[in-house]
Design an enzyme around this catalytic site. Structure first.
Site, PDB file in Angstrom:
ATOM      1  N   GLU A  78      63.560  87.794  78.447  1.00 33.07           N
ATOM      2  CA  GLU A  78      62.338  87.479  79.911  1.00 33.07           C
ATOM      3  C   GLU A  78      62.970  86.981  81.102  1.00 33.07           C
ATOM      4  O   GLU A  78      63.871  86.137  80.902  1.00 33.07           O
ATOM      5  CB  GLU A  78      61.407  86.635  79.218  1.00 33.07           C
ATOM      6  CG  GLU A  78      60.058  87.119  79.620  1.00 33.07           C
ATOM      7  CD  GLU A  78      58.838  86.368  78.929  1.00 33.07           C
ATOM      8  OE1 GLU A  78      58.819  86.435  77.679  1.00 33.07           O
ATOM      9  OE2 GLU A  78      58.054  85.489  79.687  1.00 33.07           O
ATOM     10  N   HIS A  93      53.676  88.354  80.134  1.00 35.37           N
ATOM     11  CA  HIS A  93      53.777  87.144  79.672  1.00 35.37           C
ATOM     12  C   HIS A  93      52.247  86.612  80.305  1.00 35.37           C
ATOM     13  O   HIS A  93      52.443  85.582  81.139  1.00 35.37           O
ATOM     14  CB  HIS A  93      54.684  86.266  80.133  1.00 35.37           C
ATOM     15  CG  HIS A  93      54.898  84.976  79.248  1.00 35.37           C
ATOM     16  ND1 HIS A  93      56.080  84.385  78.706  1.00 35.37           N
ATOM     17  CD2 HIS A  93      54.024  84.085  78.571  1.00 35.37           C
ATOM     18  CE1 HIS A  93      55.819  83.310  77.982  1.00 35.37           C
ATOM     19  NE2 HIS A  93      54.520  83.315  77.695  1.00 35.37           N
ATOM     20  N   ARG A 103      56.843  84.602  71.407  1.00 35.22           N
ATOM     21  CA  ARG A 103      58.142  84.286  71.976  1.00 35.22           C
ATOM     22  C   ARG A 103      58.805  85.699  71.792  1.00 35.22           C
ATOM     23  O   ARG A 103      58.891  86.093  70.476  1.00 35.22           O
ATOM     24  CB  ARG A 103      58.644  83.279  71.855  1.00 35.22           C
ATOM     25  CG  ARG A 103      58.247  82.082  72.400  1.00 35.22           C
ATOM     26  CD  ARG A 103      58.363  82.083  73.969  1.00 35.22           C
ATOM     27  NE  ARG A 103      57.906  80.691  74.451  1.00 35.22           N
ATOM     28  CZ  ARG A 103      56.656  80.580  75.132  1.00 35.22           C
ATOM     29  NH1 ARG A 103      55.914  81.251  75.070  1.00 35.22           N
ATOM     30  NH2 ARG A 103      56.526  79.383  75.476  1.00 35.22           N
TER      31      ARG A 103
HETATM   32  N1  LIG Z   1      51.923  84.378  75.372  1.00 40.33           N
HETATM   33  C1  LIG Z   1      51.779  83.140  76.034  1.00 40.33           C
HETATM   34  O1  LIG Z   1      51.501  83.079  77.193  1.00 40.33           O
HETATM   35  C2  LIG Z   1      51.543  82.149  75.166  1.00 40.33           C
HETATM   36  C3  LIG Z   1      52.814  81.904  73.918  1.00 40.33           C
HETATM   37  N2  LIG Z   1      52.390  80.780  73.188  1.00 40.33           N
HETATM   38  C4  LIG Z   1      53.298  80.824  72.099  1.00 40.33           C
HETATM   39  O2  LIG Z   1      52.598  80.670  70.983  1.00 40.33           O
HETATM   40  C5  LIG Z   1      53.135  79.763  69.857  1.00 40.33           C
HETATM   41  C6  LIG Z   1      52.095  79.417  69.028  1.00 40.33           C
HETATM   42  O3  LIG Z   1      51.051  78.381  69.885  1.00 40.33           O
HETATM   43  P1  LIG Z   1      50.059  77.447  69.029  1.00 40.33           P
HETATM   44  O4  LIG Z   1      49.318  78.474  67.998  1.00 40.33           O
HETATM   45  O5  LIG Z   1      49.360  76.677  69.794  1.00 40.33           O
HETATM   46  O6  LIG Z   1      50.950  76.581  67.970  1.00 40.33           O
HETATM   47  P2  LIG Z   1      50.847  76.023  66.641  1.00 40.33           P
HETATM   48  O7  LIG Z   1      51.886  74.842  66.517  1.00 40.33           O
HETATM   49  O8  LIG Z   1      49.237  75.574  66.712  1.00 40.33           O
HETATM   50  O9  LIG Z   1      50.951  77.110  65.642  1.00 40.33           O
HETATM   51  C7  LIG Z   1      52.228  77.597  65.189  1.00 40.33           C
HETATM   52  C8  LIG Z   1      52.152  77.823  63.862  1.00 40.33           C
HETATM   53  O10 LIG Z   1      53.316  78.716  63.347  1.00 40.33           O
HETATM   54  C9  LIG Z   1      53.783  78.135  61.981  1.00 40.33           C
HETATM   55  N3  LIG Z   1      54.951  78.492  61.829  1.00 40.33           N
HETATM   56  C10 LIG Z   1      56.165  77.593  62.349  1.00 40.33           C
HETATM   57  N4  LIG Z   1      57.409  78.073  61.955  1.00 40.33           N
HETATM   58  C11 LIG Z   1      56.980  79.219  61.313  1.00 40.33           C
HETATM   59  C12 LIG Z   1      57.693  80.231  60.443  1.00 40.33           C
HETATM   60  N5  LIG Z   1      59.038  79.774  60.172  1.00 40.33           N
HETATM   61  N6  LIG Z   1      57.159  81.116  59.672  1.00 40.33           N
HETATM   62  C13 LIG Z   1      55.846  81.082  59.680  1.00 40.33           C
HETATM   63  N7  LIG Z   1      55.040  80.056  60.501  1.00 40.33           N
HETATM   64  C14 LIG Z   1      55.598  79.290  60.948  1.00 40.33           C
HETATM   65  C15 LIG Z   1      53.191  76.659  62.346  1.00 40.33           C
HETATM   66  O11 LIG Z   1      53.412  75.930  60.857  1.00 40.33           O
HETATM   67  C16 LIG Z   1      51.873  76.798  62.830  1.00 40.33           C
HETATM   68  O12 LIG Z   1      51.111  76.758  61.996  1.00 40.33           O
HETATM   69  C17 LIG Z   1      53.667  78.715  71.000  1.00 40.33           C
HETATM   70  O13 LIG Z   1      54.796  78.183  70.293  1.00 40.33           O
HETATM   71  C18 LIG Z   1      54.326  79.553  72.147  1.00 40.33           C
HETATM   72  O14 LIG Z   1      55.435  79.932  71.828  1.00 40.33           O
HETATM   73  C19 LIG Z   1      51.486  79.919  73.479  1.00 40.33           C
HETATM   74  C20 LIG Z   1      50.680  79.855  74.626  1.00 40.33           C
HETATM   75  C21 LIG Z   1      50.764  80.945  75.507  1.00 40.33           C
HETATM   76  O1  LIG Z   2      52.367  77.673  76.958  1.00 36.13           O
HETATM   77  C1  LIG Z   2      53.318  78.917  76.667  1.00 36.13           C
HETATM   78  O2  LIG Z   2      54.025  78.420  75.746  1.00 36.13           O
HETATM   79  C2  LIG Z   2      53.237  79.911  77.333  1.00 36.13           C
HETATM   80  O3  LIG Z   2      53.890  80.577  76.972  1.00 36.13           O
HETATM   81  C3  LIG Z   2      52.662  79.976  78.613  1.00 36.13           C
HETATM   82  O4  LIG Z   2      51.571  79.413  78.953  1.00 36.13           O
END
Ligand SMILES: NC(=O)C1=CN([C@@H]2O[C@H](COP(=O)(O)OP(=O)(O)OC[C@H]3O[C@@H](n4cnc5c(N)ncnc54)[C@H](O)[C@@H]3O)[C@@H](O)[C@H]2O)C=CC1
Ligand SMILES: O=C(O)C(=O)CO
Length: 328
Positions: free
Chosen positions: A272, A290, A243
């Site tokens: 964004e 994105h 993000r």
């Molecule tokens: N660019 C895109 O289109 C996409 C972006 N995302 C973003 O990616 C993020 C991560 O997704 P996932 O890996 O599925 O989530 P997840 O929940 O599996 O992993 C997130 C990790 O971050 C860690 N975390 C949380 N707060 C923290 C901190 N203060 N310092 C260090 N680590 C911390 C958590 O412990 C966890 O291991 C989502 O929250 C979303 O914002 C997700 C999907 C698509």
């Molecule tokens: O799923 C999310 O969090 C995204 O950023 C887009 O898939």
């Protein structure tokens, strides 16, 4: 639970097959215009929906959620990130919030690796040279990027996507390091050969590539502040597919002005879809709109996941992807 169909309001168009299935299973109200709902439209939707199916661009703050009708039972988000939803406000009102993790992990990790490759090997810049007719022949010293093999990748947020990225980086010969709230289980650390850093500042100062993969929360807002950006090595590459709020974008522009980094790859932005003008027009910055989960397959799977969450609730069970405040 009764066979009565839940009233589900979708805020955007979803893949055709997902909408069709939604109509079969629920009393689904589609947004055929695909125009993002205004705040007033969202407020009105919260007055009639039993389930709101928003996407990550719908800002559902505490005030909007407080104004929802008593019929609202669930917010079934199309997307993994839930930073746009005030989870405390929803849960406080007994509204279940779900998201779509897992099904977009590999695609987002692919995009993260693509950004690392694009920045390190100057791929977009090089393609631009050819496209502009400015390629004058191979030269021993021209357009050299940075080698990845043997270099250190520091993943901030070693969850699903962070781990999937680390797997890719290993295949490219990188050494994996990570900062997470707590270490990953030994089995995963061993598989990835990953080293845990309790201290983010120390990790940042030693990495060749840093990838942000943690959610946007109160704690992670401007996680990469001016001070932390200054810790990066001048040859370091910074990539963000999580993000935009994680980086102080104005400070990043200043760091780029000072040539304090080799390059940057961003899929997400602080305001964004606005992009800080100081990020534009730089050869060492690759910007994407994105695209992390933007594959036909992932978007279909995300829709299926939204449906599974609603169906499970409709059938009187606990939805698989329920988001609880303690998880954030
Ligand atoms: N660019 C895109 O289109 C996409 C972006 N995302 C973003 O990616 C993020 C991560 O997704 P996932 O890996 O599925 O989530 P997840 O929940 O599996 O992993 C997130 C990790 O971050 C860690 N975390 C949380 N707060 C923290 C901190 N203060 N310092 C260090 N680590 C911390 C958590 O412990 C966890 O291991 C989502 O929250 C979303 O914002 C997700 C999907 C698509
Ligand atoms: O799923 C999310 O969090 C995204 O950023 C887009 O898939």
């Amino acid at each position: 639970m009764s066979a009565r169909k839940l009233k589900v309001v979708l805020t955007r168009r979803l893949p055709d097959a997902v909408e069709t299935r939604m109509r079969e299973l629920f009393d689904a109200e589609l947004n055929l215009t695909d125009r993002p709902m205004s705040r007033d439209e969202l407020a009105a939707a919260l007055q009639r929906a039993e389930v709101l199916a928003p996407t990550i661009t719908d800002q559902l703050d505490a005030e909007l959620i407080a104004g929802a009708g008593d019929q609202l039972k669930m917010i079934a988000n199309f997307g993994a990130g839930v930073d746009h939803i005030d989870i405390d406000a929803a849960v406080g009102r007994g509204v279940i919030v779900t998201n779509t993790p897992g099904v977009l992990t590999e695609d987002t990790a692919d995009l993260g690796m693509s950004l690392i490759l694009a920045v390190s090997r100057r791929i977009v810049e090089g393609a631009g040279v050819v496209e502009a007719g400015r390629f004058e022949g191979w030269s021993p010293t021209w357009m050299c990027g940075r080698k990845l093999w043997g270099k250190r990748l520091g993943v901030v947020g070693m969850g699903r996507i962070g781990q999937a990225l680390a797997r890719r980086a290993r295949a490219f010969g990188m050494q994996v390091h990570y900062h997470n709230r707590k270490p990953v289980p030994d089995m995963i650390a061993e598989e990835l050969g990953a080293t845990w850093w309790d201290d983010l500042d120390q990790m940042l100062a030693r990495m060749d590539v840093v990838s942000l993969n943690c959610p946007a929360t109160k704690e992670t807002h401007h996680l990469l502040s001016a001070e932390r950006l200054a810790r990066l090595q001048p040859h370091a590459i910074l990539v963000n597919t999580a993000r935009g709020e994680l980086i102080d974008e104005a400070a990043l522009v200043e760091a780029l002005d000072r040539r304090a980094l080799f390059g940057v790859g961003l899929d997400v932005f602080e305001n964004e879809p606005k992009v800080h003008p100081g990020l534009l027009g730089r050869a060492n910055v690759v910007l994407l709109p994105h695209l992390g989960s933007a594959t036909l397959e992932a978007r279909q799977d995300m829709g299926d996941r939204v449906i599974a969450n609603i169906m499970t609730y409709q059938n009187g069970h606990r939805p698989p992807d329920r988001v609880i405040p303690a998880m954030l």
